[in-house]
Design a protein around this motif. Structure first.
Motif, short mmCIF file in Angstrom:
data_model
loop_
_atom_site.label_atom_id
_atom_site.label_comp_id
_atom_site.label_asym_id
_atom_site.label_seq_id
_atom_site.Cartn_x
_atom_site.Cartn_y
_atom_site.Cartn_z
N ARG A 111 0.81 -1.22 0.00
CA ARG A 111 0.00 0.00 0.00
C ARG A 111 0.84 1.27 0.00
NH1 ARG A 111 -2.63 -4.14 1.72
NH2 ARG A 111 -4.91 -4.30 1.64
N GLY A 112 2.17 1.13 0.05
CA GLY A 112 3.04 2.29 -0.08
C GLY A 112 3.95 2.57 1.09
N ALA A 113 3.98 1.71 2.10
CA ALA A 113 4.88 1.93 3.23
C ALA A 113 6.32 1.73 2.78
CB ALA A 113 4.54 0.97 4.38
N GLY A 114 7.22 2.54 3.32
CA GLY A 114 8.62 2.47 2.95
C GLY A 114 9.46 1.81 4.02
N ASN A 115 10.75 2.03 3.93
CA ASN A 115 11.71 1.45 4.86
C ASN A 115 11.72 2.25 6.16
OD1 ASN A 115 13.84 0.28 6.17
ND2 ASN A 115 15.40 0.91 4.70
N VAL A 116 11.40 1.59 7.27
CA VAL A 116 11.34 2.31 8.55
C VAL A 116 12.72 2.72 9.02
CG1 VAL A 116 9.23 1.11 9.22
CG2 VAL A 116 11.43 0.17 9.91
N LEU B 19 6.08 -2.32 14.15
CA LEU B 19 7.26 -3.16 14.28
C LEU B 19 8.20 -2.69 15.38
CD1 LEU B 19 8.19 -3.81 10.52
CD2 LEU B 19 6.63 -5.06 12.01
N GLY B 20 7.83 -1.64 16.07
CA GLY B 20 8.69 -1.14 17.15
C GLY B 20 10.01 -0.61 16.64
N GLY B 21 10.03 -0.06 15.42
CA GLY B 21 11.25 0.50 14.87
C GLY B 21 12.17 -0.52 14.23
N ARG B 22 11.78 -1.78 14.23
CA ARG B 22 12.63 -2.82 13.65
C ARG B 22 12.38 -2.95 12.15
NH1 ARG B 22 12.70 -7.90 17.93
NH2 ARG B 22 13.61 -6.76 19.69
N SER B 23 13.32 -3.60 11.48
CA SER B 23 13.20 -3.78 10.04
C SER B 23 12.16 -4.85 9.72
CB SER B 23 14.55 -4.19 9.46
OG SER B 23 14.95 -5.46 9.94
N ASP B 24 11.80 -4.93 8.44
CA ASP B 24 10.82 -5.93 8.00
C ASP B 24 11.28 -7.35 8.30
OD1 ASP B 24 9.66 -3.67 7.06
OD2 ASP B 24 9.51 -4.30 4.97
N GLU B 25 12.59 -7.59 8.21
CA GLU B 25 13.10 -8.95 8.35
C GLU B 25 12.95 -9.49 9.77
OE1 GLU B 25 14.90 -7.09 4.85
OE2 GLU B 25 14.70 -6.47 6.94
N VAL B 26 13.07 -8.64 10.76
CA VAL B 26 13.08 -9.13 12.15
C VAL B 26 11.92 -8.59 12.98
CG1 VAL B 26 15.58 -9.40 12.12
CG2 VAL B 26 14.61 -7.24 12.92
N GLY B 27 11.12 -7.69 12.43
CA GLY B 27 10.06 -7.07 13.22
C GLY B 27 8.85 -7.98 13.41
N THR B 28 8.20 -7.80 14.54
CA THR B 28 6.95 -8.50 14.85
C THR B 28 5.82 -7.48 14.85
OG1 THR B 28 8.08 -10.16 16.20
CG2 THR B 28 5.71 -9.89 16.55
N PHE B 29 4.80 -7.74 14.07
CA PHE B 29 3.69 -6.79 13.89
C PHE B 29 2.90 -6.69 15.19
CE2 PHE B 29 0.02 -4.73 12.28
CZ PHE B 29 0.37 -4.14 11.07
N GLY B 30 2.95 -5.52 15.82
CA GLY B 30 2.24 -5.31 17.07
C GLY B 30 0.87 -4.70 16.82
N ALA B 31 -0.17 -5.49 17.05
CA ALA B 31 -1.53 -5.01 16.76
C ALA B 31 -1.92 -3.84 17.64
CB ALA B 31 -2.52 -6.17 16.96
N ALA B 32 -1.57 -3.88 18.91
CA ALA B 32 -1.99 -2.83 19.85
C ALA B 32 -1.42 -1.47 19.45
CB ALA B 32 -1.56 -3.20 21.26
N THR B 33 -0.11 -1.40 19.17
CA THR B 33 0.49 -0.11 18.81
C THR B 33 0.02 0.35 17.44
OG1 THR B 33 2.43 -1.35 18.01
CG2 THR B 33 2.53 -0.44 20.24
N TYR B 34 -0.18 -0.57 16.52
CA TYR B 34 -0.67 -0.20 15.19
C TYR B 34 -2.07 0.42 15.29
CZ TYR B 34 -2.42 -0.80 10.41
OH TYR B 34 -2.98 -0.59 9.17
N ASN B 35 -2.97 -0.24 15.97
CA ASN B 35 -4.34 0.26 16.10
C ASN B 35 -4.38 1.56 16.89
OD1 ASN B 35 -5.57 -1.84 14.64
ND2 ASN B 35 -5.58 -3.17 16.42
N LYS B 36 -3.53 1.67 17.90
CA LYS B 36 -3.48 2.91 18.68
C LYS B 36 -3.01 4.06 17.80
CE LYS B 36 -1.31 4.99 22.74
NZ LYS B 36 -0.32 4.80 23.83
N THR B 37 -2.04 3.82 16.93
CA THR B 37 -1.52 4.88 16.06
C THR B 37 -2.58 5.34 15.07
OG1 THR B 37 0.69 3.92 16.25
CG2 THR B 37 0.33 5.48 14.47
N ILE B 38 -3.34 4.39 14.50
CA ILE B 38 -4.43 4.77 13.59
C ILE B 38 -5.46 5.64 14.32
CG2 ILE B 38 -6.47 3.82 12.43
CD1 ILE B 38 -4.84 1.72 11.22
N LYS B 39 -5.77 5.26 15.54
CA LYS B 39 -6.74 6.03 16.32
C LYS B 39 -6.21 7.42 16.63
CE LYS B 39 -9.67 5.67 20.44
NZ LYS B 39 -10.00 4.83 21.61
#
Length: 757
Positions: free
Chosen positions: A365-370, A608-628
């Motif tokens: 959807r267009g996300a880049g390198n964190v 991902l808590g600032g981690r790269s795509d290769e090692v990051g774990t998708f955190g649902a709580a922080t993602y949903n909080k950021t959208i809100k």
């Protein structure tokens, strides 16, 4: 040699023996008696059997007491067994006897208390009637003792789990789970080892038989129940359709109607979904209907979310959000991933694949390198666009002033008196003169007197179109460059006076009674016409300048960018943390495409808590909080409604994959899973473990194979069955109940033939 016939009575038996004397007759009779099986007992009447059972009741009570003591001793001896084995080895090296086990001491205590012993049997015993199929009293004792050994372990583990935390609580919960399967495992171990002993088997053979019986008993129970359940699930829908035609499985068109109704209750138009998603959901729902249960609308909605996110795989727990199912799935996944066997890692790999799919969905959807300075890049893109527009407006204004200056009379002095008087009047009325910057006040004073002194020399200060342009530019620059509200207010009054004052060219006054020739009159008329053209051009240039200044001050993003704001703070201040008006200004005047990508990258960065795509774990709580935190109104400035829906769907799917609802008991410490996973590997690779005897080397791979088959083919695949997940009334054997390794270990290890060799 002369022989005679003698009658010899031994017990109730009388033998006629040919011998040379009585002594030889007794000897031969005793040898024959010892080698002959006793005759079958006479058939008892019903009354005699009842009286015999009544008379034997106290003995059975005593046997029960013996089994309870011996079982408790087995349980107490289990943790002490490694120490006993060490002491025994040292004793035997020193020429002493081996150390006795707690099981032995339990038997001695029962003997000391005078409790009856089970009747001994031999392979020479003659068994008739039911005795041919029923276990002997000694085998019954083995079974009862093994079960009695398990009771204190299960009860103690349950009590320990309630009063401890961490690793201790997790291990205790495992040992206390599924008590009926544990009792069955213990009974199977006792039966197998006891029956082998009755058949004359040596201790090693008894070990194998006990281990096999302990493993087969719970597995057979689970397999039988699963078989019956599966058969019921297959037969029930067909039978229901025959008994009640209205309940028969509908055709695909009717399935689509059911889906449309269920999803419509959640505001979802099934007909507008992609074809592939509709086909997949139709197949899932049709499979669910075959179970004969009722469809769950919420489960269907959750499944749809998964089907709409490419690459994600739902499990039964994720779809139903059932606390127990989620507990079993996640603990099973942890156990499998702690094992080296890839066949046990299905659910763990599903979790990893879902994590990657969520990250890839944001990238698509267009996300880049964190790891890149994405906020700086987006801020620079917007700042560049704003600066370019300001430069264009400045160029247009300068061009108008140049055009005014190029007109005949363009350098004609302008009326400064009215302008300067209006400036001072506004400042005085508002008591703002003291806040006017010194450089602006000095410039106004020089314009007022029409001259300036430099190095002791006096120079004239003209007030024409160029001077007016310079004055307006200096005031605007000073106003943008200060954060002092009083200074801003004072400069604003100066700008207001400049905008409101009618500034016209100065006309030359010749006095009265002058004689004007015809040529002179025409010249004066020409001068008046030129003054009018200059005034019109001047007013047009002033309007352009005023429009530019108003644009620069129209929004905070434009104003602060013109004033030199650092671009790395631009998106964070005006979009992520700003209000809707600021974000709208960025969308209109900045670079909306770059800002949109920065928002997506920021969402991924937080998830991902600032981690790269290769090692990051998708955190649902922080993602949903950021959208809100960003909010729908600001998102709508950069995303379509469909795109916003997709972003929120990602958050829901991420939450479904990691949720641990109230009541679940997921082993987040990973301790229990580590122990079980490592234990499975240990069972597969051991080649002579101290304390288990040589027989364990062959029995362990067999045990591991049984657990592997149950965990992998039955449980992990069942968790991925979406048809059953969609049905709210799915009969069946719950995940993980068929064989629980800790339960089997508990039942086996308390059996003296298996755990205390």
């Amino acid at each position: 040699m002369t022989t005679a016939t003698f009658e010899v009575k031994i017990g109730k038996e009388i033998y006629e023996v040919d011998a040379k004397d009585e002594n030889e007759a007794w000897k031969l009779a005793n040898e024959f008696h010892a080698s002959s099986p006793p005759p079958p007992p006479p058939e008892k009447s019903t009354g005699e059997s009842i009286m015999s059972a009544v008379k034997d009741f106290p003995r059975q009570v005593g046997l029960t007491g013996r089994y309870a003591i011996e079982g408790a001793a087995n349980t107490l001896g289990l943790p002490l067994e490694p120490m006993r084995m060490g002491v025994s080895a040292i004793s035997q090296l020193a020429g002493g006897p081996p150390a006795a086990s707690m099981s032995t001491y339990g038997t001695k205590l029962a003997d000391l208390l005078g409790l009856p012993k089970p009747k001994e049997t031999s392979v020479m015993d003659t068994r008739t009637g039911l005795a041919n199929v029923l276990p002997s009293e000694q085998v019954v004792g083995d079974i009862t003792t093994s079960m009695a050994s398990t009771i204190p372990m299960v009860s103690g583990a349950a009590a320990l789990a309630k009063n401890t935390t961490g690793i201790t609580s997790n291990v205790a919960n495992q040992l206390a789970s599924n008590p009926m399967l544990q009792y069955g495992s213990a009974a199977g171990a006792g039966y197998g080892s006891g029956l082998t002993r009755e058949a004359g088997g040596d201790p090693l053979q008894q070990f194998f038989a006990g281990l096999g019986g302990g493993m087969l008993a719970p597995a057979a129970y689970g397999g039988a129940k699963s078989l019956l359940t599966s058969a019921g699930q297959k037969v029930a829908p067909t039978l229901t359709g025959k008994l009640n035609p209205d309940a028969a499985i509908p055709n695909p068109a009717e399935v689509d109607q059911i889906i449309t109704l269920k999803l419509g209750q959640s505001g979802i138009d099934f007909s507008r979904l992609p074809d592939q998603v509709r086909k997949s959901l139709t197949a899932d729902v049709a499979n669910a209907l075959r179970t004969g249960g009722d469809l769950g609308g919420d489960a269907m909605r959750r499944l749809l979310d998964f089907r709409m996110v490419e690459g994600t795989t739902p499990t039964k727990g994720m779809i139903t959000l059932d606390p127990r199912q989620i507990t079993l799935e996640q603990n099973l996944a942890k156990t499998g991933m702690n094992s080296a066997d890839p066949n046990l890692q299905t659910l763990g790999n599903v979790q990893a694949a879902n994590n990657r799919a969520l990250i890839e969905a944001l990238n698509a959807r267009g996300a880049g390198n964190v790891q890149a300075p994405y906020l700086m890049e987006a801020g620079e893109a917007s700042a560049t666009k704003i600066a370019a527009e300001d430069a264009a407006k400045q160029a247009a204004t300068s061009k108008l002033y140049d055009e005014a200056s190029a007109l005949p009379g363009g350098t004609t002095p302008l009326n400064r008196a009215d302008l300067l008087n209006n400036i001072d009047t506004l400042l005085a009325k508002s008591n703002a003169n003291a806040f006017l910057p010194p450089e602006i006040r000095s410039m106004l004073n020089e314009l007022s007197v029409g001259q300036t002194t430099i190095n002791g020399k006096t120079f004239p200060v003209p007030f024409d179109t160029n001077a007016l342009d310079n004055l307006m530019t200096m005031v605007a620059k000073a106003q943008r460059g200060t954060q002092d509200g009083n200074v801003k207010f004072a400069l604003g009054l100066v700008r207001k006076a400049i905008d409101d004052t009618e500034i016209a060219p100065v006309k030359t006054e010749f006095g009265g009674n002058q004689l004007v020739t015809e040529a002179g009159g025409k010249f004066l008329q020409t001068q008046d016409a030129q003054a009018g053209e200059l005034l019109a051009a001047l007013n047009k240039a002033r309007a352009s300048h005023r429009e530019r200044m108003n644009w620069q001050e129209s929004t905070k993003p434009i104003e602060q960018t013109i004033n030199g704001m650092q671009p790395d703070q631009f998106v964070r201040k005006f979009v992520l943390n700003g209000d809707v008006a600021d974000a709208a200004a960025v969308a209109q005047s900045g670079d909306p495409a770059a800002t949109k990508s920065a928002i997506l990258t920021h969402l991924k960065d937080r998830a991902l808590g600032g981690r790269s795509d290769e090692v990051g774990t998708f955190g649902a709580a922080t993602y949903n909080k950021t959208i809100k935190e960003i909010g729908d109104k600001k998102l709508a400035l950069f995303f379509t409604p469909e795109e916003i829906g997709e972003l929120k769907r990602l958050g829901r799917v991420a939450e479904y994959t990691t949720v641990q609802p109230k009541g679940s008991a997921v082993n987040n410490s990973n301790s229990g899973a580590l122990v079980l996973g490592a234990g499975i590997d240990l069972l597969a690779s051991a080649t002579g473990l101290s304390g288990f005897g040589v027989g364990a080397t062959l029995a362990i791979p067999f045990a591991k194979k049984m657990m592997q088959g149950t965990l992998n083919s039955a449980e992990q695949q069942r968790a991925l069955d979406m048809g059953k997940a969609l049905s709210t009334k799915v009969p069946g054997f719950s995940l993980g109940e068929r064989v629980v390794p800790a339960s089997i270990y508990a039942g086996l290890l308390t059996n003296p033939q298996v755990g205390q060799q």
